[in-house]
Design a protein around this motif. Structure first.
Motif, PDB file in Angstrom:
ATOM      1  N   MET A 118      35.255  24.812  46.638  1.00 17.68           N
ATOM      2  CA  MET A 118      36.075  23.869  45.871  1.00 17.68           C
ATOM      3  C   MET A 118      37.087  24.615  45.000  1.00 17.68           C
ATOM      4  O   MET A 118      38.254  24.240  44.914  1.00 17.68           O
ATOM      5  N   ALA A 119      36.619  25.688  44.352  1.00 19.53           N
ATOM      6  CA  ALA A 119      37.503  26.460  43.484  1.00 19.53           C
ATOM      7  C   ALA A 119      38.573  27.206  44.281  1.00 19.53           C
ATOM      8  O   ALA A 119      39.659  27.479  43.769  1.00 19.53           O
ATOM      9  N   LEU A 120      38.287  27.517  45.515  1.00 20.12           N
ATOM     10  CA  LEU A 120      39.276  28.170  46.373  1.00 20.12           C
ATOM     11  C   LEU A 120      40.321  27.192  46.887  1.00 20.12           C
ATOM     12  O   LEU A 120      41.501  27.537  47.008  1.00 20.12           O
ATOM     13  N   GLN A 121      39.898  25.972  47.179  1.00 16.91           N
ATOM     14  CA  GLN A 121      40.754  25.055  47.936  1.00 16.91           C
ATOM     15  C   GLN A 121      41.436  23.967  47.110  1.00 16.91           C
ATOM     16  O   GLN A 121      42.491  23.468  47.512  1.00 16.91           O
ATOM     17  N   GLN A 122      40.860  23.578  45.999  1.00 13.47           N
ATOM     18  CA  GLN A 122      41.342  22.394  45.289  1.00 13.47           C
ATOM     19  C   GLN A 122      42.028  22.750  43.967  1.00 13.47           C
ATOM     20  O   GLN A 122      41.698  23.755  43.347  1.00 13.47           O
ATOM     21  N   PRO A 123      42.972  21.908  43.527  1.00 12.54           N
ATOM     22  CA  PRO A 123      43.601  22.136  42.224  1.00 12.54           C
ATOM     23  C   PRO A 123      42.702  21.679  41.085  1.00 12.54           C
ATOM     24  O   PRO A 123      41.794  20.860  41.280  1.00 12.54           O
ATOM     25  N   SER A 151      26.008  45.141  38.530  1.00 16.30           N
ATOM     26  CA  SER A 151      25.797  44.704  37.154  1.00 16.30           C
ATOM     27  C   SER A 151      27.185  44.529  36.560  1.00 16.30           C
ATOM     28  O   SER A 151      27.948  45.491  36.440  1.00 16.30           O
ATOM     29  N   MET A 152      27.541  43.318  36.223  1.00 12.60           N
ATOM     30  CA  MET A 152      28.937  43.039  35.871  1.00 12.60           C
ATOM     31  C   MET A 152      29.051  41.800  35.011  1.00 12.60           C
ATOM     32  O   MET A 152      28.066  41.106  34.734  1.00 12.60           O
ATOM     33  N   GLY A 153      30.294  41.529  34.601  1.00 15.14           N
ATOM     34  CA  GLY A 153      30.570  40.349  33.818  1.00 15.14           C
ATOM     35  C   GLY A 153      30.669  39.103  34.670  1.00 15.14           C
ATOM     36  O   GLY A 153      31.119  39.147  35.815  1.00 15.14           O
ATOM     37  N   LEU A 154      30.227  37.981  34.102  1.00 11.17           N
ATOM     38  CA  LEU A 154      30.347  36.677  34.750  1.00 11.17           C
ATOM     39  C   LEU A 154      31.338  35.836  33.947  1.00 11.17           C
ATOM     40  O   LEU A 154      31.235  35.724  32.726  1.00 11.17           O
ATOM     41  N   TYR A 155      32.279  35.244  34.644  1.00 12.36           N
ATOM     42  CA  TYR A 155      33.438  34.604  34.027  1.00 12.36           C
ATOM     43  C   TYR A 155      33.492  33.103  34.282  1.00 12.36           C
ATOM     44  O   TYR A 155      32.754  32.566  35.113  1.00 12.36           O
ATOM     45  N   MET A 156      34.436  32.472  33.586  1.00  7.64           N
ATOM     46  CA  MET A 156      34.930  31.166  34.023  1.00  7.64           C
ATOM     47  C   MET A 156      36.342  31.417  34.546  1.00  7.64           C
ATOM     48  O   MET A 156      37.069  32.273  34.025  1.00  7.64           O
ATOM     49  N   ALA A 157      36.698  30.698  35.610  1.00  2.00           N
ATOM     50  CA  ALA A 157      38.002  30.914  36.244  1.00  2.00           C
ATOM     51  C   ALA A 157      38.491  29.614  36.859  1.00  2.00           C
ATOM     52  O   ALA A 157      37.697  28.780  37.298  1.00  2.00           O
ATOM     53  N   TYR A 158      39.806  29.454  36.885  1.00  2.00           N
ATOM     54  CA  TYR A 158      40.425  28.275  37.482  1.00  2.00           C
ATOM     55  C   TYR A 158      40.875  28.559  38.914  1.00  2.00           C
ATOM     56  O   TYR A 158      41.177  29.700  39.274  1.00  2.00           O
ATOM     57  N   SER A 159      40.959  27.503  39.692  1.00  2.00           N
ATOM     58  CA  SER A 159      41.559  27.595  41.018  1.00  2.00           C
ATOM     59  C   SER A 159      43.046  27.929  40.866  1.00  2.00           C
ATOM     60  O   SER A 159      43.675  27.614  39.859  1.00  2.00           O
ATOM     61  N   LEU A 160      43.610  28.567  41.891  1.00  2.00           N
ATOM     62  CA  LEU A 160      45.002  29.016  41.826  1.00  2.00           C
ATOM     63  C   LEU A 160      45.993  27.870  41.667  1.00  2.00           C
ATOM     64  O   LEU A 160      47.063  28.041  41.076  1.00  2.00           O
ATOM     65  N   ALA A 161      45.642  26.696  42.183  1.00  2.00           N
ATOM     66  CA  ALA A 161      46.567  25.563  42.127  1.00  2.00           C
ATOM     67  C   ALA A 161      46.525  24.831  40.789  1.00  2.00           C
ATOM     68  O   ALA A 161      47.106  23.760  40.652  1.00  2.00           O
ATOM     69  N   THR A 162      45.854  25.412  39.799  1.00  2.00           N
ATOM     70  CA  THR A 162      45.798  24.824  38.465  1.00  2.00           C
ATOM     71  C   THR A 162      47.030  25.253  37.663  1.00  2.00           C
ATOM     72  O   THR A 162      47.463  26.403  37.747  1.00  2.00           O
ATOM     73  N   ALA A 163      47.579  24.345  36.877  1.00  2.00           N
ATOM     74  CA  ALA A 163      48.782  24.632  36.094  1.00  2.00           C
ATOM     75  C   ALA A 163      48.535  25.772  35.102  1.00  2.00           C
ATOM     76  O   ALA A 163      47.480  25.832  34.462  1.00  2.00           O
ATOM     77  N   ASP A 164      49.530  26.645  34.963  1.00  2.00           N
ATOM     78  CA  ASP A 164      49.400  27.770  34.036  1.00  2.00           C
ATOM     79  C   ASP A 164      49.180  27.303  32.600  1.00  2.00           C
ATOM     80  O   ASP A 164      48.479  27.968  31.825  1.00  2.00           O
ATOM     81  N   GLU A 165      49.777  26.183  32.229  1.00  2.00           N
ATOM     82  CA  GLU A 165      49.598  25.667  30.868  1.00  2.00           C
ATOM     83  C   GLU A 165      48.122  25.390  30.582  1.00  2.00           C
ATOM     84  O   GLU A 165      47.599  25.727  29.517  1.00  2.00           O
TER      85      GLU A 165
END
Length: 244
Positions: free
Chosen positions: A75-80, A204-218
């Motif tokens: 979903m995060a890859l494909q949807q805005p 062993s690494m950081g876990l993030y929150m991230a938006y899909s690419l089609a999300t507005a920069d604002e």
């Protein structure tokens, strides 16, 4: 195109945009010790961090949902307008998402049943001979596959993997300590019956929150600024520890 057709097209475009905006932000994650269902809603310390961030950003139109990791990731890859958490920020994933911030860091261990004294893992190479439970499209699956592991057993959820370990359908499972403790409590198993056999230091690494690419920069920038301010205030650490 006639004047009437132009007007109709403009109306349809306006309606389509309104529908997109009405959808709001879809916040997706998987069932872990950091995010889980409680009284019919998505809860957990990481979920609290995400909600506090969106509220600080003034983004009140959102919905939280739990999915198997592969579906949430797709979903995060494909949807805005999709916000995914907790996601490892790897080199491969770097260009695929708009990254907001690191919520926590995590260590993954290969767990085994303590009674299985025949299973001995002193090096990563030793582990290749054993069947290992992993999640589909998860960083653990990708890392072990890239290291030449051929006996990976793929499941949709951590709970499925854990049950397979208990049933001896697999010999090892790759999980963080916190998730193992939660699952032991959920299925009423003494955690002393399990033990970590090896630590996967390389992931062993950081876990993030991230938006899909089609999300507005604002939207991304507002969320990032809100998260940074919460972290600077110490709120992120408090929420992860279960405090408000």
């Amino acid at each position: 195109m006639t004047f009437v057709q132009s007007v109709c097209s403009a109306v349809l475009l306006t309606l389509a945009c309104a529908c997109c905006q009405a959808q709001g932000i879809q916040v997706v994650t998987e069932d872990t010790s950091y995010s889980y269902l409680e009284n019919g809603r998505v809860a957990g310390p990481a979920s609290a961090v995400v909600e506090a961030t969106l509220q600080r950003a003034g983004l009140s139109d959102y919905s939280l949902a739990l999915y198997p990791w592969a579906r949430a990731y797709d979903m995060a890859l494909q949807q805005p307008d999709v916000l995914i958490y907790l996601i490892a920020r790897t080199t491969e994933r770097e260009p695929l998402f708009k990254w907001v911030g690191e919520i926590t860091r995590i260590d993954y261990h290969l767990y085994k049943l303590r009674a299985r004294q025949d299973i001995q893992v002193r090096t990563l190479t030793d582990a290749r001979q054993y069947s290992i439970g992993v999640l589909r499209d998860d960083v653990r699956q990708k890392y072990l596959r890239n290291q030449g592991f051929s006996k990976l057993v793929v499941s949709a959820t951590n709970r499925d993997n854990f049950q397979k370990l208990l049933n001896q359908q697999i010999e090892l499972v790759a999980m963080p300590e916190r998730d193992v403790a939660m699952l032991c409590e959920d299925v009423r198993v003494d955690c002393a019956s399990l033990e970590p056999a090896y630590t996967l230091d390389a992931i062993s690494m950081g876990l993030y929150m991230a938006y899909s690419l089609a999300t507005a920069d604002e939207t991304v920038n507002r969320t990032r600024a809100a998260f940074d301010s919460l972290k600077a205030e110490g709120r992120v650490s408090l929420l992860l520890s279960g405090q408000r």
